[in-house]
Enzyme design. Structure first.
Site, PDB file in Angstrom:
ATOM      1  N   ASP A 116       6.235  -5.507  -5.423  1.00 28.87           N
ATOM      2  CA  ASP A 116       6.362  -4.215  -6.102  1.00 28.87           C
ATOM      3  C   ASP A 116       7.838  -3.799  -6.089  1.00 28.87           C
ATOM      4  O   ASP A 116       8.693  -4.567  -6.529  1.00 28.87           O
ATOM      5  CB  ASP A 116       5.442  -3.192  -5.423  1.00 28.87           C
ATOM      6  CG  ASP A 116       5.352  -1.860  -6.124  1.00 28.87           C
ATOM      7  OD1 ASP A 116       4.655  -1.775  -7.148  1.00 28.87           O
ATOM      8  OD2 ASP A 116       5.991  -0.905  -5.645  1.00 28.87           O
ATOM      9  N   TYR A 221      11.898   5.650  -8.402  1.00 28.89           N
ATOM     10  CA  TYR A 221      11.544   5.682  -9.818  1.00 28.89           C
ATOM     11  C   TYR A 221      12.559   6.477 -10.618  1.00 28.89           C
ATOM     12  O   TYR A 221      12.957   6.081 -11.720  1.00 28.89           O
ATOM     13  CB  TYR A 221      10.150   6.295  -9.992  1.00 28.89           C
ATOM     14  CG  TYR A 221       9.048   5.447  -9.446  1.00 28.89           C
ATOM     15  CD1 TYR A 221       8.435   4.468 -10.230  1.00 28.89           C
ATOM     16  CD2 TYR A 221       8.588   5.613  -8.139  1.00 28.89           C
ATOM     17  CE1 TYR A 221       7.407   3.680  -9.735  1.00 28.89           C
ATOM     18  CE2 TYR A 221       7.561   4.822  -7.631  1.00 28.89           C
ATOM     19  CZ  TYR A 221       6.979   3.866  -8.438  1.00 28.89           C
ATOM     20  OH  TYR A 221       5.964   3.079  -7.935  1.00 28.89           O
ATOM     21  N   HIS A 279      -3.045  -5.828  -7.584  1.00 29.71           N
ATOM     22  CA  HIS A 279      -1.642  -5.492  -7.317  1.00 29.71           C
ATOM     23  C   HIS A 279      -1.231  -5.850  -5.896  1.00 29.71           C
ATOM     24  O   HIS A 279      -0.134  -6.352  -5.671  1.00 29.71           O
ATOM     25  CB  HIS A 279      -1.422  -4.000  -7.568  1.00 29.71           C
ATOM     26  CG  HIS A 279      -0.010  -3.562  -7.368  1.00 29.71           C
ATOM     27  ND1 HIS A 279       1.014  -3.954  -8.193  1.00 29.71           N
ATOM     28  CD2 HIS A 279       0.559  -2.769  -6.408  1.00 29.71           C
ATOM     29  CE1 HIS A 279       2.159  -3.418  -7.777  1.00 29.71           C
ATOM     30  NE2 HIS A 279       1.911  -2.711  -6.694  1.00 29.71           N
TER      31      HIS A 279
END
Length: 299
Positions: A116, A221, A279
């Site tokens: 990730d 982010y 994921h």
């Protein structure tokens, strides 16, 4: 600048004595990490909203396989420093953290694994510092060029909408922090492949009990979306580091058909798809992930 101390309780968890908890001051922050074993060094970088604990299955197995294993809390997470300001979470800054950690460990070159967000950092680190790496492994993350190209398609943009939502001020923290962090922890409670048991989810709740942890980790982010044009234009380059990509095709956030890195940018790469993993592939298929990493790093 504040130093994360939200997860003191997990300091008692030493994976049956196989690791030690230590701290390294690098690049202006203090990083907490666990370390154990002897042999070639493998650094494991976690993603969002994880911390070192996401590698709980791989750490003892890699140690048993003859590696020196290091799993840090990346800046902003768990017991590591949480500096204020979006600029403190730019890709180049995160790469400098990894470089500083390698220096702190007394190593010239290491094997690097990222999942990730840790995978994004690993990709950029391989492009910036290929001389620091023996081999690179990335789990359920796209090569940055593939991701940027994918954002031009509705299919990937629809999967990545939350990244743009996280760029809003205040609201993401309020939503994820509501009801005892239920909004944040729901990603683990509803994991479709191998649901996380309550006692493991509680470990993540402890790591996020400080409100500053939410802002720090969401700032990854914010920095990435803000800098995305510059990153694509000026920071994506070829890397000849031997690379292994492990990808769970049931990932709800990333298109599986984009998992293979561009061959002109990563000519020495092998991608393995898993139709029965999502994921958190290191959680869904812990033995398989360890087996592939061990074989790859032994080369």
């Amino acid at each position: 600048m504040s130093t994360g101390r939200g997860g003191e309780k997990q300091m008692t968890d030493d994976l049956d004595g196989s690791v030690e908890h230590r701290y390294a001051t690098v690049n202006g922050v203090t990083l907490h990490y666990v370390i154990g074993g002897e042999g070639p060094t493998v650094i494991l970088l976690h993603g969002f909203p994880d911390f070192w604990y996401t590698w709980r299955a791989q750490i003892p197995a890699l140690i048993a396989a003859g590696f020196r294993v290091v799993a840090p809390d990346m800046r902003g997470y768990n017991l590591s420093t949480r500096p204020a300001g979006v600029w403190n979470y730019q890709a180049r800054v995160l790469c400098d953290d990894v470089d500083g950690l390698i220096e702190h460990l007394g190593e010239d070159r290491v094997h690097l694994v990222g999942h990730d967000w840790g995978g994004f950092v690993a990709w950029f680190f391989a492009m910036r510092h290929p001389e620091r790496l023996h081999r690179l492994a990335v789990l359920n993350i796209l090569h940055p060029e593939s991701f940027f190209a994918g954002l031009r398609s509705w299919s990937q943009l629809r999967k990545s909408w939350y990244m743009f939502f996280f760029c809003l001020p205040v609201l993401p923290e309020k939503l994820l922090g509501a009801r005892g962090r239920r909004g944040l922890l729901r990603v683990y409670e509803t994991e479709p492949n191998t649901p996380f048991p309550p006692e493991e989810i509680d470990r993540y709740r402890i790591a996020y009990q400080d409100d500053s942890a939410l802002t720090a980790t969401i700032n990854y982010y914010r920095a990435f979306i803000r800098d995305r044009k510059d990153l694509r234009r000026n920071h994506i380059r070829r890397t000849d580091t031997p690379t292994l990509v492990l990808f769970g095709d049931r990932d709800p956030h990333l298109r599986a058909d984009l998992a293979e890195p561009p061959p002109h940018l990563v000519p020495d790469a092998r991608t393995i798809h898993y139709s029965d993993a999502g994921h958190w592939i290191q959680h869904d298929l812990p033995n398989e992930v360890t087996k592939q990493l061990t074989a790859f790093f032994r080369g």
